[in-house]
Motif scaffolding. Sequence first.
Motif, short mmCIF file in Angstrom:
data_model
loop_
_atom_site.label_atom_id
_atom_site.label_comp_id
_atom_site.label_asym_id
_atom_site.label_seq_id
_atom_site.Cartn_x
_atom_site.Cartn_y
_atom_site.Cartn_z
N UNK A 24 65.74 20.46 38.65
CA UNK A 24 66.78 20.91 37.72
C UNK A 24 68.16 21.06 38.36
N UNK A 25 68.25 21.01 39.69
CA UNK A 25 69.53 21.27 40.35
C UNK A 25 69.76 20.25 41.46
N UNK A 48 78.46 22.17 47.39
CA UNK A 48 78.61 22.37 45.94
C UNK A 48 77.24 22.16 45.29
N UNK A 49 77.03 22.83 44.17
CA UNK A 49 75.77 22.69 43.43
C UNK A 49 76.08 22.47 41.95
N UNK A 75 67.94 30.75 40.79
CA UNK A 75 68.82 31.02 41.92
C UNK A 75 69.06 29.83 42.82
N UNK A 76 68.53 28.66 42.46
CA UNK A 76 68.62 27.50 43.34
C UNK A 76 70.02 26.91 43.41
N UNK A 77 70.93 27.33 42.52
CA UNK A 77 72.32 26.86 42.58
C UNK A 77 73.12 27.61 43.65
N UNK A 86 66.00 34.38 44.89
CA UNK A 86 67.18 34.82 45.65
C UNK A 86 68.31 33.89 45.25
N UNK A 87 69.35 34.41 44.63
CA UNK A 87 70.42 33.57 44.10
C UNK A 87 71.65 33.48 45.01
#
Length: 592
Positions: A274-275, A286-287, A299-301, A371-372
């Motif tokens: 998704x990311x 950048x994400x 939180x993967x962004x 964890x974001x």
Amino acid sequence: MLRTTCLSRATLRHPHAPRLCRHVATRPQRPQVRTATHPYRQRRQQHFVRSVATVTVLWATATAWQWCNGGSIIGQVHAEEPPQDEEVVRFEAPRRQATSSDDNRNIISSQHLQVVKSWENPGVYAWGSNSGKTVAPDSDEKYIKTPRRIPFFDGKLLRDIKLDRNFGVAIDERGDLLQWGTAFSKDTTEPTKTLRGQNLTSLAISRDRIIALSASGTVYSIPVAQAEQKEGPKPASTSWIPFWGNSNDVSYRTRIPENLPWGEQVTQISSGLEHALMLTSKGRVFSFASGTQDYPTKGQLGIPGLKWENRPPGAFDIPHEITTLTGFSIKNIATGDYHSLVCDTAGRAFTFGDNTSGQLGFPFNAEAQTVDVPSLLPTQKFGANAKVSKVFAGGNTSFLAVEATKPDTNRITADTWAFGFGLTGQLGTGRWVHAQADPVKVPAFSGLFEWDEAKHTVIPIRLASISVGATHAAAVMDNVASVAVAGRAKKLTDNDTNWGRDILFWGNNEFYQIGSGKRSNVATPTYIQPLDQAAEQERAASAKGLGAQLREKEMHRFQITPRQKVRVNGRSVEFEQKIECGRGCTAVYSAV
């Protein structure tokens, strides 16, 4: 008084017994008193004596016959033996005489033959799940159990390739995009060019979109489905030629970070389901959202508090700079399905995203499963003066390449650490665990050394790369290789051979994606057989005369060819073999 007694044949009751005589000392006999004996009892005694004597003689005869013939007569079954063919003495066939020096090297070394074949026949080998006609577009087989060439790519060099169970995507030597698989089109049976003329260099894939990076640093987001490519909005093509502005025939979006200073551009991309992450030439990260089905919420962004509801105005997939990493010169990025890893030039590693399996390297917390914000991993647990040189991720697992220097000897030790989900062996540690939050060393890739003949010293065997799929992985070792072409780098003798780099596979094998031909999962990294089995069998047949002992000692395993400049179709090209582990499938391709 002496008396001579003679024992005749009749006395021994044996027809061949010799006549024996003996001298017996006797004394005068005393008068004996005879008692009367009943006639019937006398006859019984005589009959008993005769019976015992007869049995004794028969036993003695049988024993003598057995001794003379060297066999046993007890329990023997006499049957006519079947006729036996006359034994033929077979000699080992002499080894086929080599027609040239290169032919001789091919015969004596499987590894040399693999290197030569990779140069002579560039292309793509693929195996694993074929439910979406990804690894064998022209076949209806559900699984491809061992490496098989995709005929379309025979003789072709690629810049990159990525595989999913339902679609495949590649960049050819000219930088054009190729797509195939049922998720792209159910009517297409071979790779088809889609996005052309953008000079693409590398790829990443999400659940339903393709992320492509061009040589100029432009990032493209392209739908997987052919129907969406045709029906979606298409940006107008730009050209320096006046009145030359035709619409592109493929729908796509460009995703370039805003306000990049002059000279800074995107150099790396990586994507989960998704990311996606982008790394610039200045070490900034950048994400952005790389899929269209679900917005990243784990939180993967790396943007604290970012959700679908509070996202900034504009497109949902606009890039966001991860400002928490400002000041750290990031050099390497990696993404799993729902988590991210980065490392900087100082050897520090940061993780963020989903941690339900410990894939961030921190203990699981039921109240905070994600964890974001990028969090620093404690490197002191990896050894004295330890530095993270590379990060790798895929699915729910993570890997770190770490180098530690011993203060007393200044010797560098290269180790590989793993953490995350490992129930089907994808950690490569030899253990089957649901969650491994504390990083553990992978023994197969740790503490290895070799002798470098060129430098005349012992050097550590580092990890060149790991390709991590959804549930399995493959690692290429940076061991010393020999790929000297005859007549170029040095003068070769007839027995000098080339060899490549070691490559090992491990993890889930549900779809035969390991390539061993078996379906059992593998928790310890293992070798597989050479890709070109026909050439290997021909080599083995030619080498028959070398002796069985030599053939048993030689280990026939797949070795991947490192980068080298060779002639392909009359032109000089520098390329190598690369490995790509996808979602339930694997590919080895010739990469420029």
